[in-house]
Design a protein around this motif. Structure first.
Motif, PDB file in Angstrom:
ATOM      1  N   LYS A  71      33.003  45.798 -29.835  1.00 42.64           N
ATOM      2  CA  LYS A  71      32.906  44.377 -30.488  1.00 42.64           C
ATOM      3  C   LYS A  71      33.272  43.252 -29.453  1.00 42.64           C
ATOM      4  O   LYS A  71      32.272  42.147 -29.287  1.00 42.64           O
ATOM      5  N   ASN A  72      34.567  43.420 -28.684  1.00 45.42           N
ATOM      6  CA  ASN A  72      34.831  42.570 -27.720  1.00 45.42           C
ATOM      7  C   ASN A  72      33.586  42.661 -26.529  1.00 45.42           C
ATOM      8  O   ASN A  72      33.449  41.537 -25.851  1.00 45.42           O
ATOM      9  N   THR A  82      30.271  43.042 -26.999  1.00 46.68           N
ATOM     10  CA  THR A  82      29.306  42.419 -27.311  1.00 46.68           C
ATOM     11  C   THR A  82      29.562  40.913 -27.321  1.00 46.68           C
ATOM     12  O   THR A  82      28.703  39.755 -27.034  1.00 46.68           O
ATOM     13  N   GLU A  83      30.678  40.408 -27.818  1.00 39.29           N
ATOM     14  CA  GLU A  83      31.008  39.099 -27.690  1.00 39.29           C
ATOM     15  C   GLU A  83      31.170  38.436 -26.327  1.00 39.29           C
ATOM     16  O   GLU A  83      31.198  37.396 -26.354  1.00 39.29           O
ATOM     17  N   GLY A  84      31.398  39.379 -25.451  1.00 38.87           N
ATOM     18  CA  GLY A  84      31.600  39.000 -23.962  1.00 38.87           C
ATOM     19  C   GLY A  84      32.979  38.605 -23.685  1.00 38.87           C
ATOM     20  O   GLY A  84      33.249  38.109 -22.615  1.00 38.87           O
ATOM     21  N   LEU A  85      33.860  39.102 -24.288  1.00 40.95           N
ATOM     22  CA  LEU A  85      35.374  38.958 -23.995  1.00 40.95           C
ATOM     23  C   LEU A  85      35.319  40.151 -22.939  1.00 40.95           C
ATOM     24  O   LEU A  85      36.193  39.684 -21.986  1.00 40.95           O
ATOM     25  N   ASP A 134      33.392  42.429 -19.912  1.00 41.01           N
ATOM     26  CA  ASP A 134      31.960  42.910 -19.526  1.00 41.01           C
ATOM     27  C   ASP A 134      31.610  44.260 -18.915  1.00 41.01           C
ATOM     28  O   ASP A 134      30.676  44.795 -18.739  1.00 41.01           O
TER      29      ASP A 134
END
Lengths: 135, 292
Positions: free
Chosen positions: B150-151, B153-156, B158
């Motif tokens: 989830k992190n 795909t959210e870009g939190l 890489d």
């Protein structure tokens, strides 16, 4: 040219043999694989997998997963697989009941858990279906 | 020279230590067997899945799925797999060494109490910490992976990388950094996997066009998350097998050391006892000689 079939689950390599042809249950319906089949990657649905070898038919029940066909090698990757003779109706029914009971309290479960339980139920239904049809 | 009573006390305490380490060795040995079994039996599955993925990845454009896209790495996402308990030799320390070598900004996810303690102590950016049971239920690992994905795909973060002790055999566990996402160098990775398992699961090369059912996109969508889950699960299994092996070896060494120490102490004790007796006889003899 012979076809090589391999069925692998997280627990073990369940099946590995040279066969004549195989029928795999996929999301799109059953497909029959003969030697010389075009390369294919497909999603497997819970259901009966029939292996034709030397004029005899062996039945296996597989859970959801994936199948890859390349160069006359059929690889089936699945959560669970069992040979038809080894299916014990009592155990299956018991497992199914447990899973269904757990599913009844659905609101309190995580989505991942629900998915897992539904997988068990589907696999159980497939096993029972095959076992009962044979009688 | 310490008195016989002091030595007797030390012998008793060393004996107790030996007993405890021996018991712990036995416990670790039985857990190790199960964990090794689990780690090894899962390998063909992981290999086959990777081979499927490679035939898939070779045929799709990387923009087709977020897991395939290589973004500029601003923050690394690192899952550190350690043990909950200590007393397992240099296992955790070796992993921490790898962590300290990371200089780039990174976010950490920890499995195991030792790992989260270390990250907190060194003031690293820890997003979450988890504990996993000895039997490693798939569901527990899955919830961890889901958070990381989830992190991702959210870009939190890489990348998704796993630092874990790779299980080679009972005596050898090598700390490793294994990149999981984005997927690249799949071929290389599969070759490596086939190498390490000793199986002939080399990727099947077939240049003909491949058919995807129900379609390329659905297959990708189904296989990718599944692969990531299963792959990390396999790494955690490997880490567990390493943990118990390392603990067994450490406990065996401790037990052997206690036995050696015990031998030395017993020798000292006998010497002290002997000299005390000699002393006493001398005194009696001297006293008799004086009175006669």
């Amino acid at each position: 040219m012979p076809l090589v079939l391999e069925i692998v689950t997280p627990a073990a390599r369940v099946y590995s043999d040279t066969i004549d042809s195989v029928v795999i249950p996929t999301l799109e319906g059953e497909i029959g694989i003969l030697p010389g089949h075009i390369p294919l990657l497909t999603q497997v649905d819970a259901g009966e997998l029939r292996v034709m070898k030397g004029g005899k038919v062996e039945g296996l029940v597989v859970g959801a997963g994936f199948a890859q066909i390349a160069k006359d090698k059929v690889s089936v990757l699945t959560e669970s697989a069992i040979e038809e003779e080894k299916i014990d109706e009592n155990i299956v029914e018991e497992a199914m009941r447990r899973a269904e009971d757990a599913l009844r309290g659905k609101e309190s479960l995580e989505p991942a858990e629900i998915e897992r339980l539904e997988g068990i139920v589907r696999f159980s239904v497939a096993q029972l279906g095959v076992k009962r049809r044979r009688r | 020279m310490p008195s016989t009573r002091d030595i007797r006390r030390r012998i008793k305490s060393v004996k107790n230590t030996r007993q405890i380490t021996k018991a712990m060795e036995l416990v670790a040995a039985s857990k190790m067997k199960k964990a090794q079994q689990a780690a090894l039996s899962g390998r063909p599955y992981a290999t086959l899945m990777a081979s499927m993925l490679s035939s898939l990845a070779a045929r799709v454009d990387e923009s087709q799925h977020p897991f395939l896209v290589e973004r500029p790495v601003k923050t690394r996402g690192i899952l550190l797999v350690t043990t909950d308990k200590g007393l397992c030799g240099p296992l955790n320390a070796n992993l921490f060494k790898l962590v300290t070598e990371i200089k780039e900004p990174a976010k950490y996810y920890a499995i195991g109490r030792k790992g989260s303690q270390f990250l907190a102590r060194t003031k690293r950016d820890m997003v979450a910490s988890f504990q996993v049971h000895d039997r490693v239920p798939f569901g527990e690992v899955r919830s961890i992976v889901e958070l990381m994905v989830k992190n991702f795909t959210e870009g939190l973060i890489d990348t998704i990388e796993v630092i874990y002790p790779r299980f080679t055999n009972t005596l050898i566990q090598t700390p490793r950094v294994r990149p999981v996402l984005p997927l690249r160098n799949l071929k290389e990775f599969i070759a490596h996997l086939a190498d390490s398992t000793g199986s002939s699961q080399a990727p099947i090369s077939d240049d003909r066009e491949m058919l995807f059912e129900p379609g390329l996109r659905p297959v990708l969508d189904a296989l990718m998350p599944f692969y990531v889950n299963r792959h990390i699960f396999q790494l955690v299994l490997s880490a567990k097998a390493s943990e118990h092996s390392a603990r067994m070896v450490a406990m065996k060494t401790a037990k052997d050391n206690a036995s050696n120490l015990l031998d030395d102490l017993t020798l000292d004790y006998n010497k002290a006892r002997q000299s005390a007796i000699t002393q006493e006889i001398l005194e009696i003899a001297a006293a008799q000689f004086a009175t006669s």
